[in-house]
Scaffold this motif. Sequence first.
Motif, PDB file in Angstrom:
ATOM      1  N   ASN A  49      42.877  64.039  87.625  1.00 60.57           N
ATOM      2  CA  ASN A  49      44.002  63.467  87.472  1.00 60.57           C
ATOM      3  C   ASN A  49      43.795  61.489  87.033  1.00 60.57           C
ATOM      4  N   LEU A  50      44.306  61.283  86.550  1.00 61.63           N
ATOM      5  CA  LEU A  50      43.683  59.783  85.138  1.00 61.63           C
ATOM      6  C   LEU A  50      45.073  59.010  84.468  1.00 61.63           C
ATOM      7  N   ALA A  51      45.273  58.223  85.004  1.00 59.18           N
ATOM      8  CA  ALA A  51      46.233  57.390  85.022  1.00 59.18           C
ATOM      9  C   ALA A  51      46.550  56.625  84.399  1.00 59.18           C
ATOM     10  N   TRP A  52      47.225  56.311  83.001  1.00 57.57           N
ATOM     11  CA  TRP A  52      47.107  55.481  81.585  1.00 57.57           C
ATOM     12  C   TRP A  52      47.747  54.128  81.644  1.00 57.57           C
ATOM     13  N   ASN A  53      47.989  53.596  80.856  1.00 50.18           N
ATOM     14  CA  ASN A  53      48.798  52.147  81.226  1.00 50.18           C
ATOM     15  C   ASN A  53      49.949  52.809  80.173  1.00 50.18           C
ATOM     16  N   ALA A  54      49.546  53.458  79.028  1.00 49.07           N
ATOM     17  CA  ALA A  54      50.892  53.447  77.989  1.00 49.07           C
ATOM     18  C   ALA A  54      51.123  54.585  77.864  1.00 49.07           C
ATOM     19  N   GLN A  55      52.704  54.993  77.408  1.00 45.14           N
ATOM     20  CA  GLN A  55      52.829  56.356  77.027  1.00 45.14           C
ATOM     21  C   GLN A  55      52.685  56.110  74.907  1.00 45.14           C
ATOM     22  N   PRO A  56      52.568  57.778  75.154  1.00 46.89           N
ATOM     23  CA  PRO A  56      52.519  57.906  73.107  1.00 46.89           C
ATOM     24  C   PRO A  56      53.483  57.827  72.392  1.00 46.89           C
ATOM     25  N   PRO A  57      53.857  57.516  71.129  1.00 41.66           N
ATOM     26  CA  PRO A  57      55.120  57.896  70.642  1.00 41.66           C
ATOM     27  C   PRO A  57      55.012  59.046  69.903  1.00 41.66           C
ATOM     28  N   THR A  58      53.608  59.780  69.852  1.00 44.53           N
ATOM     29  CA  THR A  58      54.176  60.745  69.540  1.00 44.53           C
ATOM     30  C   THR A  58      52.527  61.399  70.214  1.00 44.53           C
ATOM     31  N   LEU A  59      52.500  63.136  69.791  1.00 47.33           N
ATOM     32  CA  LEU A  59      51.070  63.767  69.775  1.00 47.33           C
ATOM     33  C   LEU A  59      50.158  64.263  69.262  1.00 47.33           C
ATOM     34  N   ASP A  60      51.092  63.641  67.564  1.00 44.79           N
ATOM     35  CA  ASP A  60      51.288  64.545  66.230  1.00 44.79           C
ATOM     36  C   ASP A  60      50.016  63.714  66.174  1.00 44.79           C
ATOM     37  N   PRO A  61      48.563  63.261  65.941  1.00 50.83           N
ATOM     38  CA  PRO A  61      47.547  61.810  66.185  1.00 50.83           C
ATOM     39  C   PRO A  61      47.622  61.679  64.011  1.00 50.83           C
ATOM     40  N   MET A  62      48.023  62.292  63.194  1.00 51.02           N
ATOM     41  CA  MET A  62      48.517  61.820  61.866  1.00 51.02           C
ATOM     42  C   MET A  62      49.472  60.872  61.610  1.00 51.02           C
ATOM     43  N   MET A  63      50.953  60.874  62.825  1.00 44.54           N
ATOM     44  CA  MET A  63      51.631  59.888  62.452  1.00 44.54           C
ATOM     45  C   MET A  63      51.432  59.069  63.514  1.00 44.54           C
ATOM     46  N   THR A  64      50.359  58.499  63.810  1.00 44.50           N
ATOM     47  CA  THR A  64      50.612  57.266  64.646  1.00 44.50           C
ATOM     48  C   THR A  64      49.103  57.077  63.900  1.00 44.50           C
ATOM     49  N   THR A  65      49.065  55.224  64.629  1.00 41.84           N
ATOM     50  CA  THR A  65      47.597  55.082  65.139  1.00 41.84           C
ATOM     51  C   THR A  65      47.225  53.874  66.494  1.00 41.84           C
ATOM     52  N   SER A  66      48.667  54.843  67.180  1.00 40.22           N
ATOM     53  CA  SER A  66      48.290  54.243  68.811  1.00 40.22           C
ATOM     54  C   SER A  66      47.184  55.367  69.346  1.00 40.22           C
ATOM     55  N   VAL A  67      46.334  54.350  70.614  1.00 43.65           N
ATOM     56  CA  VAL A  67      45.024  54.920  70.811  1.00 43.65           C
ATOM     57  C   VAL A  67      45.444  55.553  72.043  1.00 43.65           C
ATOM     58  N   VAL A  68      46.847  55.755  72.977  1.00 46.79           N
ATOM     59  CA  VAL A  68      47.140  56.612  73.363  1.00 46.79           C
ATOM     60  C   VAL A  68      47.244  57.968  72.912  1.00 46.79           C
ATOM     61  N   THR A  69      47.707  58.073  71.814  1.00 45.42           N
ATOM     62  CA  THR A  69      47.706  58.777  70.995  1.00 45.42           C
ATOM     63  C   THR A  69      45.858  59.853  71.126  1.00 45.42           C
ATOM     64  N   ARG A  70      44.892  58.759  70.271  1.00 43.44           N
ATOM     65  CA  ARG A  70      44.371  59.298  69.814  1.00 43.44           C
ATOM     66  C   ARG A  70      43.699  59.747  71.077  1.00 43.44           C
ATOM     67  N   ASP A  71      43.166  59.040  72.257  1.00 43.92           N
ATOM     68  CA  ASP A  71      42.308  59.021  73.183  1.00 43.92           C
ATOM     69  C   ASP A  71      43.123  60.559  73.933  1.00 43.92           C
ATOM     70  N   ILE A  72      43.977  60.460  74.413  1.00 44.64           N
ATOM     71  CA  ILE A  72      44.684  61.919  74.951  1.00 44.64           C
ATOM     72  C   ILE A  72      44.346  63.198  73.407  1.00 44.64           C
ATOM     73  N   MET A  73      44.557  63.115  72.467  1.00 45.11           N
ATOM     74  CA  MET A  73      44.580  63.808  71.437  1.00 45.11           C
ATOM     75  C   MET A  73      42.950  64.791  70.953  1.00 45.11           C
ATOM     76  N   ARG A  74      42.512  63.653  71.152  1.00 49.29           N
ATOM     77  CA  ARG A  74      40.911  64.328  70.155  1.00 49.29           C
ATOM     78  C   ARG A  74      40.640  65.136  71.442  1.00 49.29           C
ATOM     79  N   ASN A  75      40.826  65.259  72.975  1.00 47.56           N
ATOM     80  CA  ASN A  75      40.368  66.679  73.652  1.00 47.56           C
ATOM     81  C   ASN A  75      40.835  67.922  72.877  1.00 47.56           C
ATOM     82  N   VAL A  76      41.876  67.877  72.138  1.00 52.16           N
ATOM     83  CA  VAL A  76      42.445  69.419  71.397  1.00 52.16           C
ATOM     84  C   VAL A  76      42.532  69.555  70.402  1.00 52.16           C
ATOM     85  N   PHE A  77      42.245  68.479  69.348  1.00 54.26           N
ATOM     86  CA  PHE A  77      41.976  68.252  68.001  1.00 54.26           C
ATOM     87  C   PHE A  77      40.302  67.396  68.100  1.00 54.26           C
TER      88      PHE A  77
END
Length: 526
Positions: A49-77
Motif C-alpha cells: 500500500n503506497l501513499a501518493w501525494n498527487a493524482q494522475p491526470p491520465t494513465l496513458d503515459p504518451m498523453m502527459t509528462t506527469s511524474v505520477v503517471t510515469r511512476d505508476i505506469m512504468r510498472n505496466v508499460f
Amino acid sequence: MAQRIPRLSATRNHFMFRRISVAILSFSVLLAAAGCAESPTAANNDTLNLAWNAQPPTLDPMMTTSVVTRDIMRNVFEGLITINSQNEIQPMLASDFSANETFTEFTFTIRDGVLFHDGTSMTIEDVLASMNRWMTTTSNGKQYFGGAVLTTPDDSTLVITTPAPLFTGLDLLADTSQIAAIQPKSIIDAASVTGVEDYIGTGPYEFIKWQTDAWVHLQKFDDYENVGFAADGLAGDKNAPINEIYFRFVADPSTRLAGLQTGEYDGANAIPFDSAEALASDPSIDSYVNDNGFNAAIFNKQQGLFADPAMRHAVYAGLNLLDIQTAAFSNEDFFSMNGALMTEEQTPWYSDESLDEYNPNDQEAAKEMLDAAGYAGEEVRILTSREYDDHYNGAVVLQEQLTDLGVNATLNVVDWATVLQNRTDPAAYEIFITGFSPVAVPNSLVFLSATWPGWTDDAGISAALGAINASTSTADAEKAAADLQKAYFDYLPIIKYGNKKTITAVRADVTGYDFQTGDIFWNATR
C-alpha cells in the motif's frame, strides 16, 4: 541505487544525509466503503500500500509528462530500450539495438516470447504501431523524430531513419518522461484524441482498476518474461515478488506521514522536510533522500505579459531565489543553489556558461526594468497546487517578492490534476509552478519545447538543440551544451530556483526498493 539514511540518536540536533538515488515511494488512504473489499490497507506479504501525494491526470503515459503517471505506469508499460543506474542505454523489449555512424538510422531487434497482459504475443506490427504513435503524440517524438521513416525489414526488426543526424536519438527513445510504450496494435488503433482506453502493456504488473480520487490497483503479471540480467536502475530483471500494489492518493502530507508511522501504509513520498529528523530516529522506518531535479516557475510565453522577454527578465532580476528555495525545502540539506540546466555530474552536458546571470537579486534594477518594459499593473496569476508542498511554499514567497516589486501577483491554488489541465490553456495563467526530474540529455528538458505548456519559441535555443543532435564528438556536444545554456539565459523561458532533493520513507520490513528518476517497486518485497 537507493541507500538508506542511517538512523540517528534522538539527541542529535541535526542529521546527516548520504547521496542516494531517491525513491518517491508513496502511500495513502481515502477508502470509500464501496471500495474497501477490493482495497485492503492492512499490511500483508502479498500487498504493498503506497501513499501518493498527487493524482494522475491520465494513465496513458504518451498523453502527459506527469511524474505520477510515469511512476505508476512504468510498472505496466515498457519500451524497446531503457537506462540503468549510470544512465547507460540497455535493452528491454529489444534484444539488440544500434545506431549508424551518422546517427540517422536506429535499428532494433525485438525479443521473442514477450506476452502482453491480454495474453497475446508482441509482434513487429505492435512495435511499429506503438512507435508511430509515440513519434506523433509525445513532445520528444514530435520535436525530434518529425519526418522519420519507420520500416520493418523482417518480422523481428524495426528501423527508424531520421531526415537529419540525431546524436541523442537513442537517449530520447529511452527517456522515461513519456515512455515509448509498446502496446497491442489493436489498442493503438482504438485510441482517441484523449488516449488509449485500455492499459495493456508487457511490464511486471498489469493494470486492474483506477478508482478515481482514491487509488490505482496493479497486480503481478504471472507470464512476465525477464530480460535475463541483474536489475540495475530501470534496466534488468523485474521479479515482482509482491502480488498486489495499490497507489493511494493522499494529498495531505500529515496523513501520509501518520499512515506510514502506524503501518497503514508501507511507504510514503514527499515527506515534510521538518519531519526528517524524527523519522531518521524511528527504528520501524527507513528514510531516503536524494537529488530530484529542480522546481521552477514557468512563464506563459504564448500570450500576455510574459510573451515580452523584457518583462521576464525584469521580474527575474528582482527575485531572491535563496529565500524561495528555503521556503520550499526548509534548509540547505535539501536544496542547492545552481542555475545550470544539467548537474555537474552530467558530462558532457553540464556547463557554467552564463551562470553569472543566475539569481541577480537586485530589486531596484528590477523596478527600473519593469518601468522600462511598460508594466502597468496587469495581474500576474500564479497557478499552483498544495499537493506538492514544495511547489506551494515556494509559490507563496514568489508572490510576496513580486508584490514587493510592485507587481499585481495573485495565487491560483487548485488540485494538481487541474494544474496539469489549466497549464495547457494560455488564457488561464501567467506563471505556473512545477518540478522537473533529472534527464539524461538536455534535449529531454520539456520546457525547451514549443509544444509544451509555456511554449518556448526561440531561434537560439532551437539552433543549440539542433547542434547537440548534429554532434559527432564529445567536444561538439560540450560546445553545443554551452551554447544552449547561453540561449536559455538570453530567452529565459522559466525561472529555475535551484536544485532540490526529496525524502521518501518506507517501513523497515520493505526491502528491494530502488529509485531512478522516480521510485521502483518491481523488486520490492517484505
